[in-house]
Design an enzyme around this catalytic site. Structure first.
Site, PDB file in Angstrom:
ATOM      1  N   ASN A  21      39.885  39.724  46.904  1.00 57.09           N
ATOM      2  CA  ASN A  21      38.621  40.050  47.567  1.00 57.09           C
ATOM      3  C   ASN A  21      38.201  38.805  48.343  1.00 57.09           C
ATOM      4  O   ASN A  21      37.768  37.827  47.750  1.00 57.09           O
ATOM      5  CB  ASN A  21      37.572  40.428  46.513  1.00 57.09           C
ATOM      6  CG  ASN A  21      36.206  40.669  47.127  1.00 57.09           C
ATOM      7  OD1 ASN A  21      36.048  40.684  48.347  1.00 57.09           O
ATOM      8  ND2 ASN A  21      35.210  40.857  46.273  1.00 57.09           N
ATOM      9  N   LYS A  75      35.749  38.463  50.292  1.00 67.37           N
ATOM     10  CA  LYS A  75      34.294  38.361  50.471  1.00 67.37           C
ATOM     11  C   LYS A  75      33.984  37.966  51.927  1.00 67.37           C
ATOM     12  O   LYS A  75      34.652  38.457  52.831  1.00 67.37           O
ATOM     13  CB  LYS A  75      33.714  37.384  49.442  1.00 67.37           C
ATOM     14  CG  LYS A  75      34.153  37.770  48.016  1.00 67.37           C
ATOM     15  CD  LYS A  75      33.431  37.049  46.923  1.00 67.37           C
ATOM     16  CE  LYS A  75      33.904  37.539  45.564  1.00 67.37           C
ATOM     17  NZ  LYS A  75      33.241  36.939  44.435  1.00 67.37           N
ATOM     18  N   HIS A  87      30.786  46.320  44.115  1.00 64.05           N
ATOM     19  CA  HIS A  87      30.878  44.922  43.664  1.00 64.05           C
ATOM     20  C   HIS A  87      29.496  44.435  43.248  1.00 64.05           C
ATOM     21  O   HIS A  87      28.489  44.796  43.856  1.00 64.05           O
ATOM     22  CB  HIS A  87      31.443  44.039  44.790  1.00 64.05           C
ATOM     23  CG  HIS A  87      31.845  42.693  44.279  1.00 64.05           C
ATOM     24  ND1 HIS A  87      30.930  41.701  44.027  1.00 64.05           N
ATOM     25  CD2 HIS A  87      33.054  42.198  43.917  1.00 64.05           C
ATOM     26  CE1 HIS A  87      31.578  40.642  43.539  1.00 64.05           C
ATOM     27  NE2 HIS A  87      32.860  40.925  43.468  1.00 64.05           N
ATOM     28  N   GLU A 104      28.022  41.755  43.679  1.00 65.90           N
ATOM     29  CA  GLU A 104      27.267  41.047  44.728  1.00 65.90           C
ATOM     30  C   GLU A 104      26.528  42.043  45.616  1.00 65.90           C
ATOM     31  O   GLU A 104      25.464  41.733  46.151  1.00 65.90           O
ATOM     32  CB  GLU A 104      28.222  40.148  45.537  1.00 65.90           C
ATOM     33  CG  GLU A 104      28.623  38.926  44.722  1.00 65.90           C
ATOM     34  CD  GLU A 104      29.969  38.316  45.089  1.00 65.90           C
ATOM     35  OE1 GLU A 104      30.513  38.636  46.160  1.00 65.90           O
ATOM     36  OE2 GLU A 104      30.470  37.512  44.268  1.00 65.90           O
ATOM     37  N   GLU A 119      34.400  43.283  35.982  1.00 61.96           N
ATOM     38  CA  GLU A 119      34.082  41.929  36.442  1.00 61.96           C
ATOM     39  C   GLU A 119      32.762  41.482  35.810  1.00 61.96           C
ATOM     40  O   GLU A 119      31.685  41.839  36.325  1.00 61.96           O
ATOM     41  CB  GLU A 119      33.924  41.898  37.964  1.00 61.96           C
ATOM     42  CG  GLU A 119      35.168  42.271  38.725  1.00 61.96           C
ATOM     43  CD  GLU A 119      35.174  41.656  40.125  1.00 61.96           C
ATOM     44  OE1 GLU A 119      36.172  40.991  40.446  1.00 61.96           O
ATOM     45  OE2 GLU A 119      34.198  41.812  40.873  1.00 61.96           O
ATOM     46  N   GLY A 160      33.216  33.420  40.051  1.00 61.62           N
ATOM     47  CA  GLY A 160      33.047  32.143  40.744  1.00 61.62           C
ATOM     48  C   GLY A 160      32.548  31.014  39.862  1.00 61.62           C
ATOM     49  O   GLY A 160      32.177  29.952  40.362  1.00 61.62           O
ATOM     50  N   SER A 173      36.990  34.690  37.922  1.00 62.10           N
ATOM     51  CA  SER A 173      37.652  33.401  37.668  1.00 62.10           C
ATOM     52  C   SER A 173      39.104  33.540  37.218  1.00 62.10           C
ATOM     53  O   SER A 173      39.577  32.777  36.369  1.00 62.10           O
ATOM     54  CB  SER A 173      36.844  32.577  36.659  1.00 62.10           C
ATOM     55  OG  SER A 173      35.583  32.227  37.208  1.00 62.10           O
TER      56      SER A 173
HETATM   57  P1  13P Z   1      36.316  34.832  41.611  1.00 62.06           P
HETATM   58  O1  13P Z   1      37.774  35.134  41.383  1.00 62.06           O
HETATM   59  O2  13P Z   1      36.056  33.858  42.709  1.00 62.06           O
HETATM   60  O3  13P Z   1      35.615  34.489  40.320  1.00 62.06           O
HETATM   61  O4  13P Z   1      35.632  36.201  42.142  1.00 62.06           O
HETATM   62  C1  13P Z   1      35.864  37.365  41.442  1.00 62.06           C
HETATM   63  C2  13P Z   1      35.362  38.506  42.254  1.00 62.06           C
HETATM   64  O5  13P Z   1      34.166  38.664  42.462  1.00 62.06           O
HETATM   65  C3  13P Z   1      36.363  39.404  42.847  1.00 62.06           C
HETATM   66  O6  13P Z   1      35.766  40.556  43.335  1.00 62.06           O
END
Ligand code: 13P
Length: 250
Positions: free
Chosen positions: A10, A12, A93, A95, A164, A170, A209
């Site tokens: 992803n 982002k 997601h 976010e 997740e 992150g 992560s």
């Molecule tokens: P990270 O791998 O940067 O922790 O992000 C995970 C994520 O949100 C994938 O959609």
């Protein structure tokens, strides 16, 4: 029988023309791991160029609108994603659930619209840190799952769930292997209750992560059928060892 592993990146809000070479490197290196499905979900505006740069490699979107078309400024329909060459999309997601206040019902509608258009879907669910600390993680995630997955079991094979935990995204933190195993088992059981035997065809990815250093132990967990990778998917040198770990896990 174990499902084929899916390792999806992803990106982002990362990625411009100069990053197409990185996508090409990932696509080319992925050919060494034919047992693993590898995909990159890139910004909508980069999809068409990415597809042209890496024909045959799976490029996806990160969100989709539930409506076919209409007065929805700034949004992207499933048909537009398909038209650009995408073969999958992420929905729900955390976010977007947080920043765009997306509800479970909206995410369910997005997943349905995407599947109807022939896209594969990665639908994200996961708990906050306070919910985890309260001991309500499994219950919370299962109620998100119930309310956001599409009703039709015939869509199960094209659907993947990404567990997740929000606090793991992150942050460099991950749940323990036992916590991942507990959650994936609970998700699998709930999918089977909802879809009957078809629930076994839904891939359950872990995200949050994931790195080269922890991918192997995560992929060894029962019912972890792959990963949704954020930061570590931006560079081939970080992403490919994760794909290799999925290949070793079989
Ligand atoms: P990270 O791998 O940067 O922790 O992000 C995970 C994520 O949100 C994938 O959609």
């Amino acid at each position: 029988m174990p499902l084929r592993k899916l390792v999806a990146g992803n990106w982002k809000m990362h990625g411009v023309s100069s990053d197409l070479a990185e996508i090409a490197q990932i696509a080319s290196a992925s050919r060494e791991y034919p047992q693993v499905d590898v995909a990159l979900c890139v910004p909508a505006i980069l999809i068409e160029r990415a597809v042209r740069a890496v024909p045959g490699f799976s490029i996806g979107g990160q969100d989709v609108h539930h409506a076919e078309k209409g007065a929805h400024t700034g949004c992207t329909s499933a048909r537009m994603l398909v038209d650009a060459g995408a073969v999958l999309t992420i929905v729900g997601h955390s976010e977007r659930r947080d920043a765009q206040r997306e509800s479970n019902a909206e995410i369910q509608a997005k997943a349905h619209a995407a599947l109807q258009s022939g896209l594969n879907v990665i639908l994200c669910i996961g708990e906050s840190l306070s919910v985890r600390e309260r001991g309500d993680a499994v219950e919370t995630v299962l109620s998100q799952l119930e309310a956001s997955i599409p009703d039709e079991p015939s869509e199960a094979a094209e659907l993947a769930i990404a567990y997740e935990p929000i606090w793991a995204i992150g942050s460099g933190k991950t749940p323990t292997i036992d916590e991942i195993a507990e959650m994936h088992d609970a998700i699998r059981n709930r999918l089977n209750q909802r879809y009957g035997g078809e629930g076994d065809r839904v891939r359950i990815l872990y995200g949050g992560s994931v790195k080269p250093s922890n991918a192997g132990e995560i992929f060894a967990v029962a019912d972890v059928d792959g990963a949704l990778v954020g930061g570590a998917s931006l560079k081939a040198e970080d992403f490919m060892p994760i794909v290799a770990a999925a290949s070793r896990a079989g």
